[in-house]
Design a protein around this motif. Sequence first.
Motif, PDB file in Angstrom:
ATOM      1  N   VAL A 111       0.850  -1.201  -0.013  1.00 45.18           N
ATOM      2  CA  VAL A 111      -0.044  -0.022   0.054  1.00 45.18           C
ATOM      3  C   VAL A 111       0.833   1.183   0.096  1.00 45.18           C
ATOM      4  O   VAL A 111       1.866   1.331   0.874  1.00 45.18           O
ATOM      5  N   SER A 112       0.771   2.048  -0.975  1.00 45.57           N
ATOM      6  CA  SER A 112       1.447   3.291  -1.058  1.00 45.57           C
ATOM      7  C   SER A 112       0.535   4.259  -0.933  1.00 45.57           C
ATOM      8  O   SER A 112      -0.772   4.542  -0.797  1.00 45.57           O
ATOM      9  N   LEU A 113       1.214   5.744  -0.554  1.00 47.90           N
ATOM     10  CA  LEU A 113       0.357   6.876  -0.595  1.00 47.90           C
ATOM     11  C   LEU A 113      -0.448   7.264  -1.738  1.00 47.90           C
ATOM     12  O   LEU A 113      -1.212   7.893  -1.754  1.00 47.90           O
ATOM     13  N   ARG A 114      -0.275   6.666  -3.034  1.00 44.91           N
ATOM     14  CA  ARG A 114      -0.931   6.712  -4.048  1.00 44.91           C
ATOM     15  C   ARG A 114      -2.651   6.213  -3.752  1.00 44.91           C
ATOM     16  O   ARG A 114      -3.377   6.558  -4.515  1.00 44.91           O
ATOM     17  N   ASP A 115      -2.585   5.266  -2.665  1.00 51.61           N
ATOM     18  CA  ASP A 115      -3.806   4.519  -2.474  1.00 51.61           C
ATOM     19  C   ASP A 115      -4.626   5.498  -1.310  1.00 51.61           C
ATOM     20  O   ASP A 115      -5.723   4.918  -0.842  1.00 51.61           O
ATOM     21  N   VAL A 116      -4.245   6.603  -0.897  1.00 56.54           N
ATOM     22  CA  VAL A 116      -5.163   7.395   0.019  1.00 56.54           C
ATOM     23  C   VAL A 116      -5.420   8.455  -0.544  1.00 56.54           C
ATOM     24  O   VAL A 116      -4.833   9.051  -1.280  1.00 56.54           O
ATOM     25  N   PRO A 117      -6.397   9.475  -0.019  1.00 53.28           N
ATOM     26  CA  PRO A 117      -6.805  10.473  -0.471  1.00 53.28           C
ATOM     27  C   PRO A 117      -5.716  11.808  -0.698  1.00 53.28           C
ATOM     28  O   PRO A 117      -4.744  11.660   0.209  1.00 53.28           O
ATOM     29  N   ASP A 190      15.436  14.082   0.328  1.00 55.48           N
ATOM     30  CA  ASP A 190      15.072  13.186  -0.583  1.00 55.48           C
ATOM     31  C   ASP A 190      14.640  14.007  -1.907  1.00 55.48           C
ATOM     32  O   ASP A 190      13.540  14.466  -1.922  1.00 55.48           O
ATOM     33  N   ALA A 191      15.592  13.737  -2.917  1.00 60.84           N
ATOM     34  CA  ALA A 191      15.174  14.647  -4.128  1.00 60.84           C
ATOM     35  C   ALA A 191      14.349  13.551  -5.346  1.00 60.84           C
ATOM     36  O   ALA A 191      14.324  13.743  -6.252  1.00 60.84           O
ATOM     37  N   ASP A 192      13.669  12.427  -4.671  1.00 60.95           N
ATOM     38  CA  ASP A 192      12.587  11.775  -5.446  1.00 60.95           C
ATOM     39  C   ASP A 192      11.739  11.270  -4.569  1.00 60.95           C
ATOM     40  O   ASP A 192      11.137  10.336  -4.427  1.00 60.95           O
ATOM     41  N   LEU A 193      10.910  12.592  -3.773  1.00 56.93           N
ATOM     42  CA  LEU A 193      10.036  12.277  -3.074  1.00 56.93           C
ATOM     43  C   LEU A 193       8.568  12.212  -3.747  1.00 56.93           C
ATOM     44  O   LEU A 193       8.358  13.419  -3.949  1.00 56.93           O
ATOM     45  N   HIS A 194       7.811  11.334  -3.708  1.00 56.22           N
ATOM     46  CA  HIS A 194       6.409  11.555  -4.036  1.00 56.22           C
ATOM     47  C   HIS A 194       5.520  10.358  -3.714  1.00 56.22           C
ATOM     48  O   HIS A 194       6.163   9.487  -2.979  1.00 56.22           O
ATOM     49  N   LEU A 199       5.514   3.822   1.448  1.00 56.34           N
ATOM     50  CA  LEU A 199       4.652   2.701   1.430  1.00 56.34           C
ATOM     51  C   LEU A 199       4.476   2.574   2.840  1.00 56.34           C
ATOM     52  O   LEU A 199       5.109   2.892   3.787  1.00 56.34           O
ATOM     53  N   ARG A 200       3.245   1.603   3.124  1.00 57.60           N
ATOM     54  CA  ARG A 200       2.842   1.834   4.578  1.00 57.60           C
ATOM     55  C   ARG A 200       3.604   0.651   5.229  1.00 57.60           C
ATOM     56  O   ARG A 200       4.078  -0.354   4.800  1.00 57.60           O
TER      57      ARG A 200
END
Length: 293
Positions: A111-117, A190-194, A199-200
């Motif tokens: 589960v990544s932050l892509r999966d949350v609002p 962190d120069a690649d933060l998104h 991940l959870r």
Amino acid sequence: MDGLTVPVSFLESPRWWRGGGEWLAGLPELVRAQCARWRLTLDGEPAHGSTALVVPVRRGGERLMLRLAPPGPDVTGQVAALRFWDGRGTVRLVDADADAGVMLLERLSGVSLRDVPVDEAMHVLGTMMGRLAVPAPDHVRSTADAVAGRVAALGGEWERLGRPFDERILRRALTVGERLSRGGGGDAVDADLHSAQVLRGGREPWLMVDPVLMRGDRAFDLGRVLWTRLDEMPAPVDVVRGFDIAVRAAALDRDHARDWVLYRAVDYWLWGLGAGLTEDPLRCERLVAVFEG
């Protein structure tokens, strides 16, 4: 131990269109050798991104992940970054063989932050910017130097690409970039933060993977934080709300953060056009429209 089956979706990734077939062919043997070396057993189906394969493994009762990517500077840098942060907001590095492109990591969920609002993700990412901002090693590249190098190139790129946007925007980005290139700061960044890189976890609710360690200004990658979720922020007011959530969580000066978003969006807009990207330049154009005024 049963052999590894590399997912077809990984084998067919565009990443390998220009090479990498020999490395892909050797993956099953590489996994077997590393499992023997580190006393691991396979423990599930592999997953992957565009450039790395991640294989669930066990060592006794310990549940871990074996990450494999073509060896090179990216892997070496990620190993160094994970060792530097040592689990502070990041996945914990258990062992590594950078020359083989292999890392042994603590197990995280899928589960990544892509999966949350999006608003929740903006808060988590802003908080993470602050959590990662410990004193950085002096030898790593600075955000100011990265900006200085790009500022020197932006005008020429803009001309070569047929002046793809109003010169006013270019001048504003150059003015802001010159100021940011003189900025100091010794925070680890962190120069690649998104969202897809967070991940959870178990030790902490969210943990970063695949970091790129730099030194300087923690606001450096705020533009990327926004443009990677921009499709979920359809109106300017949504973009500003997400920006403000991240800014508060990271304890940033709002005007300074706005400058970083504007500069990085113009920079990536031009880079993306030069690289033949189609969607990201449009996202950058939207960000610029929101923040240039």
